[in-house]
Design a protein around this motif. Structure first.
Motif, short mmCIF file in Angstrom:
data_model
loop_
_atom_site.label_atom_id
_atom_site.label_comp_id
_atom_site.label_asym_id
_atom_site.label_seq_id
_atom_site.Cartn_x
_atom_site.Cartn_y
_atom_site.Cartn_z
N ASP A 18 0.83 -1.21 0.00
CA ASP A 18 0.00 0.00 0.00
C ASP A 18 0.86 1.26 0.00
N SER A 22 0.14 3.41 -3.28
CA SER A 22 -0.67 4.60 -3.01
C SER A 22 0.19 5.85 -2.87
N HIS A 35 -7.14 6.83 3.00
CA HIS A 35 -6.76 5.71 2.14
C HIS A 35 -7.06 4.39 2.83
N TYR A 41 -9.27 -2.13 5.94
CA TYR A 41 -10.25 -2.67 4.99
C TYR A 41 -10.98 -3.89 5.58
N TYR A 272 -9.28 -3.47 -3.28
CA TYR A 272 -9.47 -2.02 -3.32
C TYR A 272 -8.43 -1.34 -4.19
N GLN A 276 -8.29 2.41 -6.10
CA GLN A 276 -7.50 3.37 -5.33
C GLN A 276 -6.15 3.66 -5.97
N TYR A 277 -5.49 2.64 -6.52
CA TYR A 277 -4.13 2.83 -7.00
C TYR A 277 -4.03 3.72 -8.22
N GLY A 285 -8.15 8.81 -1.43
CA GLY A 285 -8.24 7.39 -1.11
C GLY A 285 -9.67 6.89 -1.19
N HIS A 286 -9.83 5.58 -1.40
CA HIS A 286 -11.16 4.98 -1.51
C HIS A 286 -11.92 5.02 -0.18
#
Length: 303
Positions: A18, A22, A35, A41, A272, A276-277, A285-286
């Motif tokens: 991540d 990210s 994020h 998550y 995700y 997100q990426y 962020g998601h």
């Protein structure tokens, strides 16, 4: 960089994948808070998706039964179907796929060209022995998409989230396309975001953050892509999201044919990264998308 990764792990439970994908090294503390990470998550999905209902998504045969109105393709369960019924099923098909009941990420999928079958009884036994008990007719994707990727059926991943009143919201999407010649969408795909008219509104990136301007094999530029029936696909998953309201957060995989969209599967624990990426340049962020829908209810989730 190592020091910053350790600091972020201790403060935000950010792991290295991540952190890199990210672009955490270039985010402010406020941006980092919005994020998703592999840690928060799990907690969020455990709150949103009731454990006793997750099998409605994981079990492919059960899923096909529950969401039959959105499947729109023939399929057969080899646990309850005889050899005679299997022969009848395949006789008017060009391509079929054998799938394991709880497979994910293209694992356990077998593509079969019907005209090349030498021994139907042997195939029937082989599928059962390999636990590929779900057999589906092949999907013929829309000619527009086939032009971009003739190797596999591209899928549109759409994320829906039900608010506390049960109203569905679309909070992300990613059109996935293979950048190699694999016969199924897999972990080696690239993805991009589209709007409801099917227009590309992000970079096309892969899991290694490589940006693609064109398909490396076909040499067609991605910015010329317009996904057909996108509006219909978004409408369909909002309807499907209400069928099992106990699973509030779902990543739907949708195929686009010449006749419109059809569901491939639903994922109660979707990646995700797909939503997100590719947003690394926007630094949103998601998690922020989830908060926007849940509003005050989000405070009930103890991260």
């Amino acid at each position: 960089v190592k020091k910053d990764m350790i600091k972020n792990f201790l403060k935000y439970k950010i792991e290295y994948t991540d952190y890199m994908k990210s672009d955490f090294i270039n985010l402010t503390d406020e941006e980092k808070k919005n994020h998703l990470t592999s840690k928060n998550y799990i907690t969020i999905l455990n709150y949103l998706n009731k454990k006793e209902y997750v099998n409605t998504m994981r079990d492919k045969i059960l899923f096909n039964k529950i969401f039959k109105n959105y499947i729109k393709r023939d399929w057969i369960d080899l646990r309850t179907s005889s050899l005679k019924e299997f022969k009848e099923f395949i006789k008017d098909k060009d391509i079929i796929f054998g799938k394991i009941q709880n497979g994910f990420g293209s694992h356990g999928i077998r593509k079969i060209i019907v005209k090349d079958i030498d021994n139907v009884e042997k195939l029937y036994k082989s599928l059962k022995d390999n636990k590929q008990i779900l057999v589906e007719e092949g999907i013929i994707q829309h000619p527009t998409l086939n032009k971009f990727n003739p190797y596999a059926v591209d899928t549109l991943r759409i994320i829906t989230l039900l608010d506390k009143e049960g109203k569905p919201h679309i909070i992300g999407n990613a059109f996935r396309i293979n950048i190699n010649d694999d016969e199924a969408i897999s972990c080696f795909d690239a993805f991009m975001k589209i709007d409801e008219n099917g227009n590309l509104i992000s970079n096309c990136v892969d899991d290694n953050e490589i940006i693609y301007k064109e398909h490396p094999n076909i040499k067609i530029k991605f910015n010329t892509l317009k996904v057909p029936f996108a509006k219909e696909a978004f409408k369909m998953v909002k309807e499907a999201a209400k069928v099992v309201p106990e699973i509030r957060y779902v990543g739907w995989d949708v195929a686009i044919t010449k006749d419109g969209p059809q569901l491939l599967e639903g994922n109660e624990y979707p990646s995700y990264g797909l939503v997100q990426y590719y947003l690394i340049t926007k630094k949103r962020g998601h998690l922020e998308d989830i908060k926007d829908v849940l509003k005050d209810e989000f405070d009930n989730i103890k991260l």
